[in-house]
Motif scaffolding. Sequence first.
Motif, PDB file in Angstrom:
ATOM      1  N   SER A   6       0.822  -1.208   0.000  1.00 19.94           N
ATOM      2  CA  SER A   6       0.000   0.000   0.000  1.00 19.94           C
ATOM      3  C   SER A   6       0.861   1.266   0.000  1.00 19.94           C
ATOM      4  CB  SER A   6      -0.968   0.001   1.183  1.00 19.94           C
ATOM      5  OG  SER A   6      -0.293  -0.100   2.413  1.00 19.94           O
ATOM      6  N   GLN A   7       2.058   1.220   0.595  1.00 17.26           N
ATOM      7  CA  GLN A   7       2.969   2.360   0.478  1.00 17.26           C
ATOM      8  C   GLN A   7       3.382   2.560  -0.976  1.00 17.26           C
ATOM      9  OE1 GLN A   7       6.057   3.537   3.260  1.00 17.26           O
ATOM     10  NE2 GLN A   7       5.629   1.716   4.483  1.00 17.26           N
ATOM     11  N   ARG A   8       3.645   1.468  -1.674  1.00 17.49           N
ATOM     12  CA  ARG A   8       4.020   1.572  -3.086  1.00 17.49           C
ATOM     13  C   ARG A   8       2.835   2.053  -3.930  1.00 17.49           C
ATOM     14  NH1 ARG A   8       6.857  -3.350  -1.562  1.00 17.49           N
ATOM     15  NH2 ARG A   8       5.178  -4.630  -2.450  1.00 17.49           N
ATOM     16  N   TRP A   9       1.641   1.607  -3.583  1.00 16.58           N
ATOM     17  CA  TRP A   9       0.432   2.081  -4.262  1.00 16.58           C
ATOM     18  C   TRP A   9       0.306   3.591  -4.125  1.00 16.58           C
ATOM     19  CZ3 TRP A   9      -3.819   4.532  -2.022  1.00 16.58           C
ATOM     20  CH2 TRP A   9      -4.953   4.669  -2.842  1.00 16.58           C
ATOM     21  N   LEU A  10       0.544   4.085  -2.921  1.00 15.42           N
ATOM     22  CA  LEU A  10       0.443   5.520  -2.676  1.00 15.42           C
ATOM     23  C   LEU A  10       1.508   6.286  -3.452  1.00 15.42           C
ATOM     24  CD1 LEU A  10      -1.006   7.769  -1.162  1.00 15.42           C
ATOM     25  CD2 LEU A  10       0.527   7.367   0.782  1.00 15.42           C
ATOM     26  N   ALA A  11       2.721   5.739  -3.520  1.00 13.26           N
ATOM     27  CA  ALA A  11       3.792   6.387  -4.291  1.00 13.26           C
ATOM     28  C   ALA A  11       3.414   6.478  -5.767  1.00 13.26           C
ATOM     29  CB  ALA A  11       5.102   5.619  -4.116  1.00 13.26           C
ATOM     30  N   ARG A  12       2.858   5.412  -6.307  1.00 11.43           N
ATOM     31  CA  ARG A  12       2.437   5.427  -7.716  1.00 11.43           C
ATOM     32  C   ARG A  12       1.342   6.460  -7.937  1.00 11.43           C
ATOM     33  NH1 ARG A  12       3.131  -0.624  -7.161  1.00 11.43           N
ATOM     34  NH2 ARG A  12       4.709  -1.267  -8.690  1.00 11.43           N
ATOM     35  N   THR A  48      17.017   7.232   4.470  1.00  6.14           N
ATOM     36  CA  THR A  48      16.077   6.764   5.489  1.00  6.14           C
ATOM     37  C   THR A  48      14.839   6.091   4.908  1.00  6.14           C
ATOM     38  OG1 THR A  48      15.140   9.002   5.563  1.00  6.14           O
ATOM     39  CG2 THR A  48      16.779   8.444   7.255  1.00  6.14           C
ATOM     40  N   SER A  49      14.748   5.971   3.591  1.00  5.84           N
ATOM     41  CA  SER A  49      13.580   5.298   3.005  1.00  5.84           C
ATOM     42  C   SER A  49      13.637   3.801   3.288  1.00  5.84           C
ATOM     43  CB  SER A  49      13.531   5.531   1.492  1.00  5.84           C
ATOM     44  OG  SER A  49      13.178   6.865   1.194  1.00  5.84           O
ATOM     45  N   PRO A  50      12.494   3.165   3.510  1.00  2.00           N
ATOM     46  CA  PRO A  50      12.483   1.730   3.827  1.00  2.00           C
ATOM     47  C   PRO A  50      12.792   0.863   2.612  1.00  2.00           C
ATOM     48  CG  PRO A  50      10.249   2.556   3.645  1.00  2.00           C
ATOM     49  CD  PRO A  50      11.141   3.759   3.563  1.00  2.00           C
ATOM     50  N   VAL A  51      13.272  -0.328   2.875  1.00  3.44           N
ATOM     51  CA  VAL A  51      13.663  -1.262   1.818  1.00  3.44           C
ATOM     52  C   VAL A  51      12.474  -1.618   0.935  1.00  3.44           C
ATOM     53  CG1 VAL A  51      14.561  -3.569   1.359  1.00  3.44           C
ATOM     54  CG2 VAL A  51      15.567  -2.194   3.173  1.00  3.44           C
ATOM     55  N   CYS A  52      11.271  -1.633   1.490  1.00  4.68           N
ATOM     56  CA  CYS A  52      10.093  -1.988   0.686  1.00  4.68           C
ATOM     57  C   CYS A  52       9.859  -0.995  -0.443  1.00  4.68           C
ATOM     58  CB  CYS A  52       8.852  -2.092   1.566  1.00  4.68           C
ATOM     59  SG  CYS A  52       8.261  -0.527   2.250  1.00  4.68           S
ATOM     60  N   LEU A  53      10.510   0.172  -0.372  1.00 11.64           N
ATOM     61  CA  LEU A  53      10.415   1.164  -1.433  1.00 11.64           C
ATOM     62  C   LEU A  53      11.671   1.231  -2.290  1.00 11.64           C
ATOM     63  CD1 LEU A  53       8.770   4.174   0.471  1.00 11.64           C
ATOM     64  CD2 LEU A  53       7.636   2.350  -0.817  1.00 11.64           C
ATOM     65  N   THR A  54      12.829   0.980  -1.697  1.00  9.78           N
ATOM     66  CA  THR A  54      14.093   1.205  -2.401  1.00  9.78           C
ATOM     67  C   THR A  54      14.671  -0.042  -3.082  1.00  9.78           C
ATOM     68  OG1 THR A  54      15.360   0.829  -0.359  1.00  9.78           O
ATOM     69  CG2 THR A  54      14.696   3.097  -0.853  1.00  9.78           C
ATOM     70  N   LYS A  55      14.162  -1.219  -2.762  1.00  8.35           N
ATOM     71  CA  LYS A  55      14.624  -2.421  -3.445  1.00  8.35           C
ATOM     72  C   LYS A  55      14.117  -2.385  -4.892  1.00  8.35           C
ATOM     73  CE  LYS A  55      14.590  -7.472  -3.127  1.00  8.35           C
ATOM     74  NZ  LYS A  55      13.981  -8.651  -2.475  1.00  8.35           N
ATOM     75  N   PRO A  56      14.982  -2.529  -5.885  1.00  9.66           N
ATOM     76  CA  PRO A  56      14.599  -2.310  -7.290  1.00  9.66           C
ATOM     77  C   PRO A  56      13.421  -3.140  -7.796  1.00  9.66           C
ATOM     78  CG  PRO A  56      16.984  -2.366  -7.080  1.00  9.66           C
ATOM     79  CD  PRO A  56      16.431  -2.768  -5.747  1.00  9.66           C
ATOM     80  N   ASP A  57      13.266  -4.356  -7.291  1.00  9.81           N
ATOM     81  CA  ASP A  57      12.179  -5.203  -7.783  1.00  9.81           C
ATOM     82  C   ASP A  57      11.049  -5.352  -6.767  1.00  9.81           C
ATOM     83  OD1 ASP A  57      13.516  -6.699  -5.909  1.00  9.81           O
ATOM     84  OD2 ASP A  57      13.638  -8.528  -7.128  1.00  9.81           O
ATOM     85  N   ALA A  58      11.038  -4.489  -5.744  1.00 12.21           N
ATOM     86  CA  ALA A  58      10.086  -4.644  -4.643  1.00 12.21           C
ATOM     87  C   ALA A  58       8.638  -4.634  -5.111  1.00 12.21           C
ATOM     88  CB  ALA A  58      10.305  -3.552  -3.597  1.00 12.21           C
ATOM     89  N   GLY A  59       8.310  -3.801  -6.090  1.00 10.93           N
ATOM     90  CA  GLY A  59       6.923  -3.661  -6.498  1.00 10.93           C
ATOM     91  C   GLY A  59       6.567  -4.311  -7.809  1.00 10.93           C
ATOM     92  N   ASP A  60       7.416  -5.170  -8.323  1.00 11.81           N
ATOM     93  CA  ASP A  60       7.190  -5.736  -9.656  1.00 11.81           C
ATOM     94  C   ASP A  60       5.926  -6.579  -9.747  1.00 11.81           C
ATOM     95  OD1 ASP A  60       9.447  -4.468 -10.500  1.00 11.81           O
ATOM     96  OD2 ASP A  60      10.686  -6.284 -10.709  1.00 11.81           O
ATOM     97  N   ASN A  61       5.502  -7.183  -8.647  1.00  7.83           N
ATOM     98  CA  ASN A  61       4.327  -8.051  -8.671  1.00  7.83           C
ATOM     99  C   ASN A  61       3.115  -7.432  -7.981  1.00  7.83           C
ATOM    100  OD1 ASN A  61       5.701 -10.232 -10.011  1.00  7.83           O
ATOM    101  ND2 ASN A  61       6.702 -10.715  -8.062  1.00  7.83           N
ATOM    102  N   ASP A  62       3.144  -6.138  -7.752  1.00  6.55           N
ATOM    103  CA  ASP A  62       2.030  -5.455  -7.111  1.00  6.55           C
ATOM    104  C   ASP A  62       0.804  -5.408  -8.026  1.00  6.55           C
ATOM    105  OD1 ASP A  62       3.598  -4.967  -4.906  1.00  6.55           O
ATOM    106  OD2 ASP A  62       3.952  -2.846  -5.364  1.00  6.55           O
ATOM    107  N   PHE A  63      -0.333  -5.126  -7.429  1.00  8.90           N
ATOM    108  CA  PHE A  63      -1.571  -4.937  -8.161  1.00  8.90           C
ATOM    109  C   PHE A  63      -1.413  -3.812  -9.189  1.00  8.90           C
ATOM    110  CE2 PHE A  63      -5.796  -2.685  -8.208  1.00  8.90           C
ATOM    111  CZ  PHE A  63      -6.477  -3.632  -8.950  1.00  8.90           C
ATOM    112  N   LEU A  64      -1.726  -4.099 -10.459  1.00  6.95           N
ATOM    113  CA  LEU A  64      -1.652  -3.142 -11.565  1.00  6.95           C
ATOM    114  C   LEU A  64      -0.237  -2.605 -11.809  1.00  6.95           C
ATOM    115  CD1 LEU A  64      -4.932  -1.033 -11.151  1.00  6.95           C
ATOM    116  CD2 LEU A  64      -4.505  -2.978 -12.680  1.00  6.95           C
ATOM    117  N   ALA A  65       0.778  -3.364 -11.402  1.00  8.32           N
ATOM    118  CA  ALA A  65       2.160  -2.903 -11.590  1.00  8.32           C
ATOM    119  C   ALA A  65       2.476  -2.660 -13.057  1.00  8.32           C
ATOM    120  CB  ALA A  65       3.136  -3.918 -11.002  1.00  8.32           C
TER     121      ALA A  65
END
Length: 353
Positions: free
Chosen positions: A87-93, A310-327
Motif C-alpha cells: 500500500s505504500q508503493r500504491w500511494l507512491a504510484r 532513510t527510506s524503507p527497503v520496501c520502497l528502495t529495493k529495485p524489484d520490490a513492487g514488480d508483482n504489485d496490483f496493476l504494476a
Amino acid sequence: MSQQTAFRRAEKQYKARDRRPDLSTVIDLAAIETSNEPRVRRLCLTRDLCTPSALPFRMFTESRPRAYAIHGHPGLIVIPNPFTDESQRWLARKCLCDCTQPPNRTNLDPFFDMPAASLFTLASKPSKRQCAVDSRVQLGIMGPDITQPKDKFYSQPAMPADLLERLRWCTLGWQYNWTTKKYDLGASAFDSMLNELMRSIAVAIGNPASAGGDACSDNSYDGSQFSSQAGIINYYDERTTMAGHVDKTEETMDAPLISLSVGLTCVYLIGGPTRETEPTPLLLHSGDILAMCGESRLAFHGVPRVLANTSPVCLTKPDAGDNDFLADKYPAWRHFAVYLNAHRINCNARKCL
C-alpha cells in the motif's frame, strides 16, 4: 536586528547544513514503545481503518493501530506507519503518476508546456526516447499574473528527467492559487480511491479513547462527514524544506487536515497559534499518518529537514513492487526505487466547505 521567533530558531537549528542535525530532542514515535517520552500520550482508535473498496489487497497491517497525541498540541494525532508494504508503493504510484496529470496543476505548469502523460512516466523512459518539453517562458505564453523566473532553467526546453527533479507540488481537487492564497483556479475531480482512503482515516480518528479506555477530547469531528475537496502533494529532495505556516484558506476548520508520508524521513515541527510558541519536533517516517484536528488545525507547522538514506527497503529495493496490483500499468518499480531513495512525498487532503 529583530529577535527571532521560537519557531524560526527551531527551523534554523535543523536546517543548518554545516553539521549533522541533533535529533536527541526529536520525538520518534516509531521507537516510542521502548522509550520513556513524557511528551507523548497513547490514544486508542475506536473505529477501524478500512481499505478502499476497489483495492484487492490489504492496505493496513491492522484495523486499529496505535495512535498518539502530543502534549501541548491538542488535536494533533499521529499514527506511526500502519500501511502494508504494497500500500505504500500504491500511494507512491498515485502521487507520482496518477495525480500529476492534467487537469491537476504542478509548480511546473506556468513555465512549461507540460504533456498530458505523467512526468514520472516520461522521465522513466530511456534518455534517447525522451523528448524535450517546451518552455512557456521562451515561447512568450506565460499567464499575465506569472512572474518572470530568474533561473534560466525555466527559459529553455527541458528533458522530463530534469523537470522531475524540479517537481515540488501538485494540487488536487479544488485548485489552490499560490498567488492569491485562494481556491480560485477551478476544480478537478479528487482521486476517488485517495478520497476513500482519507475518509476512512477521518472516520477512524474520530472520538479516540485514552490508553485507559476513557473518552478524550482530541478529535470530536464526525469523520463520516469528511470529503477530500482539496489536497496538495509535496515532493521533497534531501535539501528541500517547508517553511513554517498555517493552513487557513478553507472556510471550514472543523474537519481535520490529513497528511500521509512516503519515502525519506523528515523532521516535522508542530507549534501553536503564533510563531512565538515553542514548536515540538517529530520524526515522520514513510507510511506515517498525521492529522491536524481541533486547535492544531490552526497551528504553525513546517518541515526544516529531510534525512538522507532513510527510506524503507520496501520502497528502495529495485524489484520490490514488480508483482504489485496493476504494476504493469506503471513504469518498472526500479524507477520508483531510485526516486524514493532520495525523495520524500507528502500527500494531504482537507475539506473546504
